[in-house]
Design an enzyme around this catalytic site. Structure first.
Site, PDB file in Angstrom:
ATOM      1  N   TRP A 118       0.804  -1.232   0.000  1.00 53.26           N
ATOM      2  CA  TRP A 118       0.000   0.000   0.000  1.00 53.26           C
ATOM      3  C   TRP A 118       0.828   1.268   0.000  1.00 53.26           C
ATOM      4  O   TRP A 118       0.290   2.350  -0.169  1.00 53.26           O
ATOM      5  CB  TRP A 118      -0.935   0.016   1.211  1.00 53.26           C
ATOM      6  CG  TRP A 118      -0.308  -0.473   2.482  1.00 53.26           C
ATOM      7  CD1 TRP A 118      -0.427  -1.745   2.997  1.00 53.26           C
ATOM      8  CD2 TRP A 118       0.553   0.233   3.382  1.00 53.26           C
ATOM      9  NE1 TRP A 118       0.306  -1.852   4.154  1.00 53.26           N
ATOM     10  CE2 TRP A 118       0.917  -0.653   4.421  1.00 53.26           C
ATOM     11  CE3 TRP A 118       1.050   1.531   3.420  1.00 53.26           C
ATOM     12  CZ2 TRP A 118       1.755  -0.300   5.473  1.00 53.26           C
ATOM     13  CZ3 TRP A 118       1.888   1.906   4.466  1.00 53.26           C
ATOM     14  CH2 TRP A 118       2.235   0.999   5.470  1.00 53.26           C
ATOM     15  N   ASN A 119       2.131   1.167   0.226  1.00 50.05           N
ATOM     16  CA  ASN A 119       2.863   2.436   0.427  1.00 50.05           C
ATOM     17  C   ASN A 119       3.130   3.206  -0.862  1.00 50.05           C
ATOM     18  O   ASN A 119       3.043   4.425  -0.884  1.00 50.05           O
ATOM     19  CB  ASN A 119       4.133   2.222   1.254  1.00 50.05           C
ATOM     20  CG  ASN A 119       5.039   1.160   0.692  1.00 50.05           C
ATOM     21  OD1 ASN A 119       4.584   0.272  -0.019  1.00 50.05           O
ATOM     22  ND2 ASN A 119       6.307   1.235   0.998  1.00 50.05           N
ATOM     23  N   LYS A 155      -2.108  -8.124  -8.266  1.00 45.12           N
ATOM     24  CA  LYS A 155      -2.975  -7.947  -7.096  1.00 45.12           C
ATOM     25  C   LYS A 155      -2.422  -6.838  -6.215  1.00 45.12           C
ATOM     26  O   LYS A 155      -1.406  -6.998  -5.548  1.00 45.12           O
ATOM     27  CB  LYS A 155      -3.068  -9.229  -6.253  1.00 45.12           C
ATOM     28  CG  LYS A 155      -4.184  -9.088  -5.203  1.00 45.12           C
ATOM     29  CD  LYS A 155      -3.950  -9.874  -3.947  1.00 45.12           C
ATOM     30  CE  LYS A 155      -3.268  -9.125  -2.855  1.00 45.12           C
ATOM     31  NZ  LYS A 155      -4.036  -8.054  -2.210  1.00 45.12           N
ATOM     32  N   GLY A 205       6.526  -6.345  -0.103  1.00 44.72           N
ATOM     33  CA  GLY A 205       5.708  -6.321   1.106  1.00 44.72           C
ATOM     34  C   GLY A 205       6.549  -6.682   2.306  1.00 44.72           C
ATOM     35  O   GLY A 205       7.784  -6.617   2.265  1.00 44.72           O
ATOM     36  N   GLY A 206       5.874  -7.093   3.373  1.00 46.68           N
ATOM     37  CA  GLY A 206       6.576  -7.431   4.607  1.00 46.68           C
ATOM     38  C   GLY A 206       7.337  -8.749   4.490  1.00 46.68           C
ATOM     39  O   GLY A 206       6.982  -9.614   3.675  1.00 46.68           O
ATOM     40  N   GLU A 249      10.885  -8.105  -2.667  1.00 50.73           N
ATOM     41  CA  GLU A 249      11.435  -6.850  -2.136  1.00 50.73           C
ATOM     42  C   GLU A 249      10.750  -6.639  -0.799  1.00 50.73           C
ATOM     43  O   GLU A 249       9.552  -6.381  -0.745  1.00 50.73           O
ATOM     44  CB  GLU A 249      11.147  -5.721  -3.139  1.00 50.73           C
ATOM     45  CG  GLU A 249      12.043  -4.521  -2.936  1.00 50.73           C
ATOM     46  CD  GLU A 249      11.406  -3.507  -2.026  1.00 50.73           C
ATOM     47  OE1 GLU A 249      11.674  -3.592  -0.806  1.00 50.73           O
ATOM     48  OE2 GLU A 249      10.649  -2.657  -2.503  1.00 50.73           O
ATOM     49  N   LEU A 250      11.522  -6.819   0.281  1.00 49.53           N
ATOM     50  CA  LEU A 250      10.901  -6.940   1.604  1.00 49.53           C
ATOM     51  C   LEU A 250      11.277  -5.780   2.532  1.00 49.53           C
ATOM     52  O   LEU A 250      11.620  -4.705   2.063  1.00 49.53           O
ATOM     53  CB  LEU A 250      11.284  -8.297   2.201  1.00 49.53           C
ATOM     54  CG  LEU A 250      10.991  -9.496   1.275  1.00 49.53           C
ATOM     55  CD1 LEU A 250      11.483 -10.793   1.865  1.00 49.53           C
ATOM     56  CD2 LEU A 250       9.512  -9.582   0.931  1.00 49.53           C
ATOM     57  N   CYS A 261      10.113   1.132   2.556  1.00 48.78           N
ATOM     58  CA  CYS A 261      10.974  -0.005   2.894  1.00 48.78           C
ATOM     59  C   CYS A 261      12.400   0.453   3.164  1.00 48.78           C
ATOM     60  O   CYS A 261      13.128  -0.184   3.897  1.00 48.78           O
ATOM     61  CB  CYS A 261      10.931  -1.036   1.786  1.00 48.78           C
ATOM     62  SG  CYS A 261      11.229  -0.334   0.172  1.00 48.78           S
ATOM     63  N   GLU A 316      11.138  -3.998  11.980  1.00 47.35           N
ATOM     64  CA  GLU A 316      10.663  -2.899  11.139  1.00 47.35           C
ATOM     65  C   GLU A 316       9.373  -2.296  11.706  1.00 47.35           C
ATOM     66  O   GLU A 316       8.412  -3.013  11.957  1.00 47.35           O
ATOM     67  CB  GLU A 316      10.392  -3.410   9.712  1.00 47.35           C
ATOM     68  CG  GLU A 316      10.058  -2.297   8.761  1.00 47.35           C
ATOM     69  CD  GLU A 316       9.829  -2.793   7.338  1.00 47.35           C
ATOM     70  OE1 GLU A 316       9.064  -3.751   7.142  1.00 47.35           O
ATOM     71  OE2 GLU A 316      10.434  -2.207   6.414  1.00 47.35           O
TER      72      GLU A 316
HETATM   73  O1  TXE Z   1       2.058  -6.044   4.302  1.00 49.10           O
HETATM   74  P1  TXE Z   1       1.916  -7.395   3.521  1.00 49.10           P
HETATM   75  P2  TXE Z   1       1.069  -5.307   5.301  1.00 49.10           P
HETATM   76  C1  TXE Z   1       5.969  -4.250   5.980  1.00 49.10           C
HETATM   77  C2  TXE Z   1       5.823  -3.167   7.048  1.00 49.10           C
HETATM   78  C3  TXE Z   1       4.397  -3.295   7.451  1.00 49.10           C
HETATM   79  C4  TXE Z   1       4.220  -4.795   7.377  1.00 49.10           C
HETATM   80  C5  TXE Z   1       2.786  -5.250   7.239  1.00 49.10           C
HETATM   81  O2  TXE Z   1       6.668  -3.481   8.134  1.00 49.10           O
HETATM   82  O3  TXE Z   1       4.154  -2.820   8.732  1.00 49.10           O
HETATM   83  O4  TXE Z   1       4.955  -5.188   6.237  1.00 49.10           O
HETATM   84  O5  TXE Z   1       2.135  -4.545   6.181  1.00 49.10           O
HETATM   85  C6  TXE Z   1      -0.462  -9.271   0.172  1.00 49.10           C
HETATM   86  N1  TXE Z   1      -0.109 -14.371   0.340  1.00 49.10           N
HETATM   87  N2  TXE Z   1       5.801  -3.705   4.649  1.00 49.10           N
HETATM   88  O6  TXE Z   1       0.319  -6.249   6.160  1.00 49.10           O
HETATM   89  O7  TXE Z   1       1.040  -8.342   4.243  1.00 49.10           O
HETATM   90  C7  TXE Z   1      -1.246  -8.070   0.614  1.00 49.10           C
HETATM   91  O8  TXE Z   1      -2.612  -8.216   0.282  1.00 49.10           O
HETATM   92  C8  TXE Z   1       0.078 -13.526  -0.678  1.00 49.10           C
HETATM   93  C9  TXE Z   1       7.006  -3.467   3.915  1.00 49.10           C
HETATM   94  O9  TXE Z   1       0.265  -4.377   4.514  1.00 49.10           O
HETATM   95  O10 TXE Z   1       3.281  -7.832   3.189  1.00 49.10           O
HETATM   96  C10 TXE Z   1      -0.548  -6.964  -0.147  1.00 49.10           C
HETATM   97  O11 TXE Z   1      -1.019  -6.938  -1.483  1.00 49.10           O
HETATM   98  N3  TXE Z   1      -0.049 -12.202  -0.568  1.00 49.10           N
HETATM   99  C11 TXE Z   1       6.779  -3.077   2.554  1.00 49.10           C
HETATM  100  C12 TXE Z   1       0.912  -7.415  -0.104  1.00 49.10           C
HETATM  101  O12 TXE Z   1       0.882  -8.812   0.162  1.00 49.10           O
HETATM  102  C13 TXE Z   1      -0.379 -11.697   0.631  1.00 49.10           C
HETATM  103  C14 TXE Z   1       5.534  -2.508   2.112  1.00 49.10           C
HETATM  104  C15 TXE Z   1       1.746  -6.736   0.954  1.00 49.10           C
HETATM  105  O13 TXE Z   1       1.144  -6.916   2.197  1.00 49.10           O
HETATM  106  C16 TXE Z   1      -0.580 -12.522   1.745  1.00 49.10           C
HETATM  107  C17 TXE Z   1       4.397  -2.854   2.936  1.00 49.10           C
HETATM  108  C18 TXE Z   1      -0.434 -13.920   1.565  1.00 49.10           C
HETATM  109  N4  TXE Z   1      -0.600 -14.793   2.576  1.00 49.10           N
HETATM  110  C19 TXE Z   1       4.578  -3.410   4.160  1.00 49.10           C
HETATM  111  N5  TXE Z   1      -0.867 -11.751   2.799  1.00 49.10           N
HETATM  112  C20 TXE Z   1       7.929  -2.755   1.672  1.00 49.10           C
HETATM  113  N6  TXE Z   1       8.876  -3.663   1.511  1.00 49.10           N
HETATM  114  O14 TXE Z   1       7.948  -1.682   1.090  1.00 49.10           O
HETATM  115  C21 TXE Z   1      -0.855 -10.476   2.369  1.00 49.10           C
HETATM  116  N7  TXE Z   1      -0.567 -10.435   1.047  1.00 49.10           N
END
Ligand code: TXE
Length: 499
Positions: A157-158, A181, A234-235, A256-257, A290, A391
């Site tokens: 979402w960022n 997605k 994502g995370g 990219e985590l 990130c 993080e």
């Molecule tokens: O991220 P998620 P969230 C980190 C940051 C944040 C934490 C949680 O520390 O506080 O992650 O954020 C999809 N299988 N970052 O919960 O869950 C989800 O729908 C497949 C770092 O929002 O990682 C979204 O589209 N996909 C970061 C995407 O994964 C799944 C940016 C990212 O969500 C899933 C954001 C699953 N089981 C958060 N569960 C960065 N690296 O920039 C969720 N998703």
């Protein structure tokens, strides 16, 4: 798309058509600055995911897509770049409304996104195979670089469209098709992007956008047998799940985590520049990046002076409506994210940290409906505390003084992450020495948070696998075929190995 009392109801984009979700249910998208519901996002399910993969695979195998030359693909991507540039303001407004980041930050992102499509458009017709100089002269052996198939892209979402672009631009240039997605919190911009994409002239099914929750749609997408590769931002925990899903059908991944990036300020640095860099590193985008420079290491001899400067600057940061041009920091993007920030500041305090600045939500009535949190600086921390190891993804900076280069490198590297690192010094030799030993995918010297389409980006250690952007990114979306051609009439012994 329908507009009901100011609330937009979106459709998914599958096979070149805008369609309602299979079971007609929606996710509410709320503006984090005002708390207002503004959009309804289709809640996709398995049927929608399957349809999207079928459309993407059918397109991948079609003459309309496979049959066009790399030069033509490049032309389509350039047209897309122009269409995005034309809609930059509109897309930026969607992003700000959805994730609360400053409009001027999102507008800047929308204005640089076309550069990624242009860069990879330029690369599309420059991917070459090679002729292999085998020992046996009568064999002509050459390689072909071919696309992988359907690429599953999962974005957070960022920075929804920028991070989707980092995946889609090289993937499309390489000749793949896509199922995207976006995050359930910020799907509107990807669906708006789909409208722009639809008009550019790509064959139906080249891009498919399926919206929905991560644990359902994200999970299904990453383990879908038709996904040849999963490109994810994502995370770290979610990244692990995605990698395991992809492994179930042996798809490759780019991940990219998260990060816990060090920003290191030496006494000889230009302190004005360092101050701006440290502020940009942690308070821009409310720390929700990130690459946030969330651990500040400052040389002891200037620590008090530098920390005082930072504290004064942090107190002046203007929180407010992210659409307003003079706002410097917007809200957290989601209630969950705000809660996480609050919890981590409490954890830090319980572990002995001192809140020098911030450490709470503003009480100002104008900000009451938004997910705001003050820029926060913590001192009396050490690198082994949770606040320095985990993080937060918010505007929370931990400050640690250091005495020597050796000591700071050790602390900077003492983390599971390795995404970015900043060094502020005017000592040329030291800066390059440090760049070599810091365990991070990107090292910025006397700058921070810079990126470009032609510079590789990604993480060491638990910050990820693979690189986005740069020349190599296009090869990550391709596979190599080795072709052997016998040119002689010689009949060879069928029972011995052929070379
Ligand atoms: O991220 P998620 P969230 C980190 C940051 C944040 C934490 C949680 O520390 O506080 O992650 O954020 C999809 N299988 N970052 O919960 O869950 C989800 O729908 C497949 C770092 O929002 O990682 C979204 O589209 N996909 C970061 C995407 O994964 C799944 C940016 C990212 O969500 C899933 C954001 C699953 N089981 C958060 N569960 C960065 N690296 O920039 C969720 N998703």
């Amino acid at each position: 798309m329908e507009n009901n009392n100011g609330v937009k109801r979106y459709q998914m984009y599958i096979g070149g058509q805008f369609i309602d979700p299979h079971d007609d249910s929606y996710i509410e998208s709320v503006n984090p600055a005002s708390g207002e519901l503004w959009a309804l996002i289709p809640k996709g399910e398995k049927e929608d995911v399957d349809r999207a993969f079928q459309a993407a695979r059918q397109c991948f195998e079609s003459d309309e897509w496979r049959g066009i030359s790399p030069t033509q693909r490049g032309k389509l991507l350039r047209k897309l770049a122009q269409a995005i540039a034309d809609q930059a303001e509109h897309l930026a407004r969607m992003e700000t409304q959805d994730n609360g980041k400053l409009y001027r930050e999102m507008l800047a992102q929308m204005k640089i996104i076309p550069a990624w499509y242009e860069y990879f458009a330029g690369l599309a017709d420059k991917v070459e195979g090679s002729v292999i100089p085998l020992d046996r002269q009568s064999v002509f052996n050459y390689t072909l670089r071919e696309p992988l198939g359907v690429i599953a892209c999962i974005t957070p979402w960022n920075s929804p469209l920028l991070l989707a672009t980092w995946k889609m631009a090289p993937a499309l240039a390489a000749g793949n098709t896509i199922v995207l997605k976006p995050s359930e919190f910020t799907s509107a911009s990807s669906l708006e992007f789909a409208k722009i994409f639809d008009e550019v002239g790509f064959p139906p099914g080249t891009l498919n956008v399926v919206t929905g929750y991560g644990h359902t749609v994200g999970d299904l997408i990453s383990k879908h047998p038709m996904a040849s590769k999963v490109a994810f931002t994502g995370g770290t925990e979610t990244g692990r799940k995605v990698a395991m899903n992809a492994a179930s059908h042996l798809a490759s991944v780019t991940l990219e985590l998260g990060g816990k990036s060090p920003n290191i300020v030496f006494a000889d640095a230009d302190l004005d520049a360092a101050e701006a860099g440290v502020i940009a590193g942690i308070f821009a985008a409310s720390g929700q990046t990130c690459i946030a420079g969330s651990r500040l290491f400052v040389e002891s001899s200037i620590a008090d002076r530098f920390i005082t400067r930072l504290a004064n600057r942090a107190k002046e940061i203007r929180l407010g409506d992210p659409m307003q041009p003079d706002t410097q920091m917007g809200p957290a993007a989601t209630p969950g994210q705000l809660k996480k920030i609050e919890e981590y500041v409490d954890i830090a305090k319980n572990e002995g940290a001192r809140v020098l600045v911030g450490g709470e939500r503003p009480s100002h009535p104008e900000l009451a409906n938004g997910l705001y949190y003050y820029p926060t600086i913590l001192t009396d921390v050490n690198n082994s505390m949770r606040i320095c190891q985990e993080e937060v993804f918010g505007p929370v900076l931990s400050v640690i003084p250091f005495d020597s280069e050796e000591e700071v490198v050790k602390m900077a590297n003492d983390t599971e992450f390795g995404l970015g690192a900043g060094i502020w010094t005017n000592d040329l030799k030291r800066s390059h020495r440090m760049a070599r030993v810091l365990e991070a995918g990107t090292v910025w010297i006397n700058t921070y948070r810079a990126s470009a389409p032609n510079s590789p980006f990604g993480g060491y250690k638990n910050s990820g696998i693979g690189r986005e952007s740069g020349l190599e990114a296009i090869y990550d979306f391709m596979q190599t075929k080795s072709v052997w051609v016998e040119l002689s009439d010689e009949i060879r012994d069928p029972f011995s190995i052929r070379t």
